[in-house]
Design a protein around this motif. Structure first.
Motif, PDB file in Angstrom:
ATOM      1  N   THR A  31       0.887  -1.267   0.021  1.00 17.64           N
ATOM      2  CA  THR A  31       0.022  -0.103  -0.028  1.00 17.64           C
ATOM      3  C   THR A  31       0.957   1.186   0.106  1.00 17.64           C
ATOM      4  O   THR A  31       1.733   1.406   0.771  1.00 17.64           O
ATOM      5  CB  THR A  31      -0.930   0.003   1.199  1.00 17.64           C
ATOM      6  N   LEU A  32       0.437   2.167  -0.834  1.00 18.27           N
ATOM      7  CA  LEU A  32       1.278   3.376  -0.924  1.00 18.27           C
ATOM      8  C   LEU A  32       0.491   4.426  -1.019  1.00 18.27           C
ATOM      9  O   LEU A  32      -0.830   4.544  -1.618  1.00 18.27           O
ATOM     10  CB  LEU A  32       2.107   3.463  -2.259  1.00 18.27           C
ATOM     11  N   TYR A  33       0.873   5.703  -0.182  1.00 16.70           N
ATOM     12  CA  TYR A  33      -0.036   6.714   0.001  1.00 16.70           C
ATOM     13  C   TYR A  33       0.700   7.937  -0.338  1.00 16.70           C
ATOM     14  O   TYR A  33       1.995   8.058  -0.226  1.00 16.70           O
ATOM     15  CB  TYR A  33      -0.417   6.900   1.583  1.00 16.70           C
ATOM     16  N   TRP A  34      -0.055   9.133  -1.026  1.00 12.46           N
ATOM     17  CA  TRP A  34       0.506  10.264  -1.296  1.00 12.46           C
ATOM     18  C   TRP A  34      -0.415  11.342  -0.279  1.00 12.46           C
ATOM     19  O   TRP A  34      -1.777  11.404  -0.434  1.00 12.46           O
ATOM     20  CB  TRP A  34       0.402  10.676  -2.464  1.00 12.46           C
ATOM     21  N   TYR A  35       0.188  12.113   0.685  1.00 14.93           N
ATOM     22  CA  TYR A  35      -0.281  12.998   1.536  1.00 14.93           C
ATOM     23  C   TYR A  35       0.193  14.493   1.030  1.00 14.93           C
ATOM     24  O   TYR A  35       1.114  14.722   0.658  1.00 14.93           O
ATOM     25  CB  TYR A  35      -0.026  12.848   2.953  1.00 14.93           C
ATOM     26  N   GLN A  36      -0.692  15.440   1.227  1.00 10.90           N
ATOM     27  CA  GLN A  36      -0.414  16.806   1.287  1.00 10.90           C
ATOM     28  C   GLN A  36      -0.326  17.559   2.556  1.00 10.90           C
ATOM     29  O   GLN A  36      -1.360  17.309   3.446  1.00 10.90           O
ATOM     30  CB  GLN A  36      -1.104  17.595   0.206  1.00 10.90           C
ATOM     31  N   GLN A  37       0.885  18.227   2.834  1.00 10.04           N
ATOM     32  CA  GLN A  37       1.018  18.699   4.243  1.00 10.04           C
ATOM     33  C   GLN A  37       1.256  20.330   4.173  1.00 10.04           C
ATOM     34  O   GLN A  37       2.366  20.431   3.813  1.00 10.04           O
ATOM     35  CB  GLN A  37       2.005  18.053   4.929  1.00 10.04           C
ATOM     36  N   PRO A  38       0.278  21.056   3.871  1.00 10.91           N
ATOM     37  CA  PRO A  38       0.347  22.710   4.223  1.00 10.91           C
ATOM     38  C   PRO A  38       1.265  22.971   5.396  1.00 10.91           C
ATOM     39  O   PRO A  38       1.225  22.277   6.365  1.00 10.91           O
ATOM     40  CB  PRO A  38      -0.898  23.076   3.978  1.00 10.91           C
ATOM     41  N   ARG A  39       1.983  24.060   5.218  1.00  7.92           N
ATOM     42  CA  ARG A  39       2.760  24.629   6.495  1.00  7.92           C
ATOM     43  C   ARG A  39       1.805  24.615   7.781  1.00  7.92           C
ATOM     44  O   ARG A  39       0.737  25.235   7.732  1.00  7.92           O
ATOM     45  CB  ARG A  39       3.371  25.720   6.192  1.00  7.92           C
ATOM     46  N   ASP A  40       2.405  23.956   8.866  1.00  6.23           N
ATOM     47  CA  ASP A  40       1.661  24.012  10.265  1.00  6.23           C
ATOM     48  C   ASP A  40       0.364  23.430  10.071  1.00  6.23           C
ATOM     49  O   ASP A  40      -0.528  23.821  10.844  1.00  6.23           O
ATOM     50  CB  ASP A  40       1.526  25.604  10.606  1.00  6.23           C
ATOM     51  N   GLN A  41       0.061  22.367   9.289  1.00  2.00           N
ATOM     52  CA  GLN A  41      -1.275  21.655   9.346  1.00  2.00           C
ATOM     53  C   GLN A  41      -0.802  20.182   9.303  1.00  2.00           C
ATOM     54  O   GLN A  41       0.353  19.766   8.939  1.00  2.00           O
ATOM     55  CB  GLN A  41      -1.906  22.120   8.106  1.00  2.00           C
ATOM     56  N   PRO A  43      -0.995  16.378   7.903  1.00  6.07           N
ATOM     57  CA  PRO A  43      -1.173  15.781   6.423  1.00  6.07           C
ATOM     58  C   PRO A  43      -2.611  15.401   6.120  1.00  6.07           C
ATOM     59  O   PRO A  43      -3.619  14.969   6.635  1.00  6.07           O
ATOM     60  CB  PRO A  43      -0.255  14.317   6.351  1.00  6.07           C
ATOM     61  N   GLN A  44      -2.907  15.606   4.762  1.00 10.38           N
ATOM     62  CA  GLN A  44      -4.428  15.419   4.250  1.00 10.38           C
ATOM     63  C   GLN A  44      -4.069  14.556   2.905  1.00 10.38           C
ATOM     64  O   GLN A  44      -3.362  14.601   1.918  1.00 10.38           O
ATOM     65  CB  GLN A  44      -4.802  16.700   3.659  1.00 10.38           C
ATOM     66  N   LEU A  45      -4.780  13.281   3.338  1.00 14.42           N
ATOM     67  CA  LEU A  45      -4.811  12.191   1.926  1.00 14.42           C
ATOM     68  C   LEU A  45      -5.146  12.696   0.700  1.00 14.42           C
ATOM     69  O   LEU A  45      -6.064  13.179   0.550  1.00 14.42           O
ATOM     70  CB  LEU A  45      -5.306  11.023   2.530  1.00 14.42           C
ATOM     71  N   LEU A  46      -4.127  12.425  -0.343  1.00 18.25           N
ATOM     72  CA  LEU A  46      -4.428  12.733  -1.766  1.00 18.25           C
ATOM     73  C   LEU A  46      -5.221  11.553  -2.423  1.00 18.25           C
ATOM     74  O   LEU A  46      -6.055  11.460  -3.152  1.00 18.25           O
ATOM     75  CB  LEU A  46      -3.443  13.338  -2.395  1.00 18.25           C
ATOM     76  N   VAL A  47      -4.337  10.457  -2.302  1.00 15.29           N
ATOM     77  CA  VAL A  47      -4.648   9.401  -3.015  1.00 15.29           C
ATOM     78  C   VAL A  47      -3.917   8.026  -2.308  1.00 15.29           C
ATOM     79  O   VAL A  47      -2.895   8.184  -1.649  1.00 15.29           O
ATOM     80  CB  VAL A  47      -4.008   9.425  -4.524  1.00 15.29           C
ATOM     81  N   TYR A  48      -4.384   6.623  -2.463  1.00 11.37           N
ATOM     82  CA  TYR A  48      -3.910   5.609  -2.142  1.00 11.37           C
ATOM     83  C   TYR A  48      -3.880   4.438  -2.853  1.00 11.37           C
ATOM     84  O   TYR A  48      -4.983   4.479  -3.549  1.00 11.37           O
ATOM     85  CB  TYR A  48      -3.894   5.481  -0.637  1.00 11.37           C
ATOM     86  N   PHE A  49      -3.029   3.671  -3.267  1.00 11.75           N
ATOM     87  CA  PHE A  49      -3.006   2.478  -3.960  1.00 11.75           C
ATOM     88  C   PHE A  49      -2.721   1.190  -3.117  1.00 11.75           C
ATOM     89  O   PHE A  49      -2.078   1.169  -2.034  1.00 11.75           O
ATOM     90  CB  PHE A  49      -1.654   2.705  -5.037  1.00 11.75           C
ATOM     91  N   ARG A  50      -3.236   0.169  -3.644  1.00 18.77           N
ATOM     92  CA  ARG A  50      -2.839  -1.251  -3.184  1.00 18.77           C
ATOM     93  C   ARG A  50      -2.177  -1.901  -4.396  1.00 18.77           C
ATOM     94  O   ARG A  50      -3.309  -2.000  -5.229  1.00 18.77           O
ATOM     95  CB  ARG A  50      -4.031  -1.790  -2.465  1.00 18.77           C
ATOM     96  N   ASP A  51      -1.184  -2.259  -4.329  1.00 21.91           N
ATOM     97  CA  ASP A  51      -0.424  -2.697  -5.443  1.00 21.91           C
ATOM     98  C   ASP A  51      -0.552  -1.525  -6.524  1.00 21.91           C
ATOM     99  O   ASP A  51      -0.283  -0.464  -6.279  1.00 21.91           O
ATOM    100  CB  ASP A  51      -1.079  -4.180  -5.890  1.00 21.91           C
ATOM    101  N   GLU A  52      -1.072  -1.769  -7.526  1.00 22.06           N
ATOM    102  CA  GLU A  52      -1.246  -0.771  -8.914  1.00 22.06           C
ATOM    103  C   GLU A  52      -2.445  -0.223  -8.905  1.00 22.06           C
ATOM    104  O   GLU A  52      -2.597   0.592  -9.540  1.00 22.06           O
ATOM    105  CB  GLU A  52      -0.760  -1.596 -10.206  1.00 22.06           C
ATOM    106  N   ALA A  53      -3.347  -0.594  -8.133  1.00 20.74           N
ATOM    107  CA  ALA A  53      -4.898  -0.169  -8.186  1.00 20.74           C
ATOM    108  C   ALA A  53      -5.013   1.040  -7.115  1.00 20.74           C
ATOM    109  O   ALA A  53      -4.693   0.959  -6.045  1.00 20.74           O
ATOM    110  CB  ALA A  53      -5.970  -1.300  -7.829  1.00 20.74           C
ATOM    111  N   VAL A  54      -5.947   2.007  -7.845  1.00 21.16           N
ATOM    112  CA  VAL A  54      -6.161   3.193  -6.983  1.00 21.16           C
ATOM    113  C   VAL A  54      -7.285   2.741  -5.984  1.00 21.16           C
ATOM    114  O   VAL A  54      -8.393   2.301  -6.646  1.00 21.16           O
ATOM    115  CB  VAL A  54      -6.514   4.281  -7.897  1.00 21.16           C
ATOM    116  N   ILE A  55      -7.062   2.923  -4.652  1.00 21.31           N
ATOM    117  CA  ILE A  55      -7.995   2.714  -3.791  1.00 21.31           C
ATOM    118  C   ILE A  55      -9.058   3.664  -3.573  1.00 21.31           C
ATOM    119  O   ILE A  55     -10.343   3.829  -3.361  1.00 21.31           O
ATOM    120  CB  ILE A  55      -7.602   1.896  -2.506  1.00 21.31           C
ATOM    121  N   ASP A  56      -8.325   4.827  -3.310  1.00 19.71           N
ATOM    122  CA  ASP A  56      -9.026   6.188  -3.068  1.00 19.71           C
ATOM    123  C   ASP A  56      -8.273   7.226  -3.571  1.00 19.71           C
ATOM    124  O   ASP A  56      -7.263   7.626  -3.108  1.00 19.71           O
ATOM    125  CB  ASP A  56      -9.206   6.199  -1.426  1.00 19.71           C
TER     126      ASP A  56
END
Lengths: 111, 109
Positions: A31-41, A43-56
């Motif tokens: 499982t691989l995740y991308w999060y965005q973390q604005p300064r002083d906040q 992390p907010q999830l952008l997208v995550y994968f399980r294997d090659e499939a986009v889960i969310d």
């Protein structure tokens, strides 16, 4: 064991330019995740994968952001036509059976 | 939507004092994870604690799932404990974590 590796560590863009961030997860993590973390906040999830499939990808601004993980290992997050509001650190994380491990992040500044 | 509230937002201690950080969440969670982030540094997992109490060194994590709360206790704080502490919740047993806004801790010598 190598950790999660991200590159580049820093990027500075003018509005309207594009940038790609690359992530190499811990070997064997499905499982691989991308999060965005604005300064002083938090992390907010952008997208995550399980294997090659986009889960969310419900929080990914689909008009300008895209993410792929074609072989279920490395992943690329691309921002097209960047805006000042995209200024943040982009974090990649990987997991196997739930516990997340983060990379050092890619810090983006859009001028 | 599902929310994670952390308190206090910031905390200043003298070295040696104890700290209690709180995490409250809006619906039943399947797990809670605590992270530490030094300024400009990576997020490091401290505890993966679905329920009950766990200890490591001077840190204690307690999760009471049916009361929708968790806490992180730091005893005998040190200047090296300074940084931001995040709690993150998985609501759906689906590996997706929702983060709180963090508690920024400063420990003065």
């Amino acid at each position: 064991e190598a950790g999660v590796t991200q590159s580049p560590r820093y990027a500075v863009l003018q509005e309207g330019q594009a940038v790609s961030f690359w992530c190499d997860p811990i070997s064997g993590h499905d499982t691989l995740y991308w999060y965005q973390q604005p300064r002083d906040q938090g992390p907010q999830l952008l997208v995550y994968f399980r294997d090659e499939a986009v889960i969310d990808n419900s929080q990914l601004p689909s008009d300008r952001f895209s993410a792929v993980r074609p072989k279920g290992t490395n992943s690329t997050l691309k921002i097209q036509s960047a805006k000042q509001g995209d200024t943040a650190t982009y974090l990649c994380a990987s997991s196997l059976r739930g516990q997340l491990y983060f990379g050092e992040g890619s810090k983006l500044t859009v001028l | 939507g599902q929310q994670v509230q952390q308190s206090p937002a910031s905390l200043v201690l003298q070295e040696g004092e104890n700290a209690e950080l709180q995490c409250n969440f809006s619906s039943t969670a399947t797990r809670l994870q605590w992270f530490y982030q030094h300024p400009g540094g990576r997020l490091v997992s401290l505890f993966y604690n679905p329920s009950g109490t766990k200890h490591t060194g001077r840190l204690t994590s307690t999760t009471v799932t049916n009361e929708r709360r968790g806490s992180l206790h730091i005893s005998s704080s040190q200047t090296t404990d300074s940084g931001t502490y995040f709690c993150a919740i998985d609501y759906n047993a689906g590996a997706k974590l929702t983060f709180g806004g963090g508690t920024r801790l400063t420990v003065r010598p």
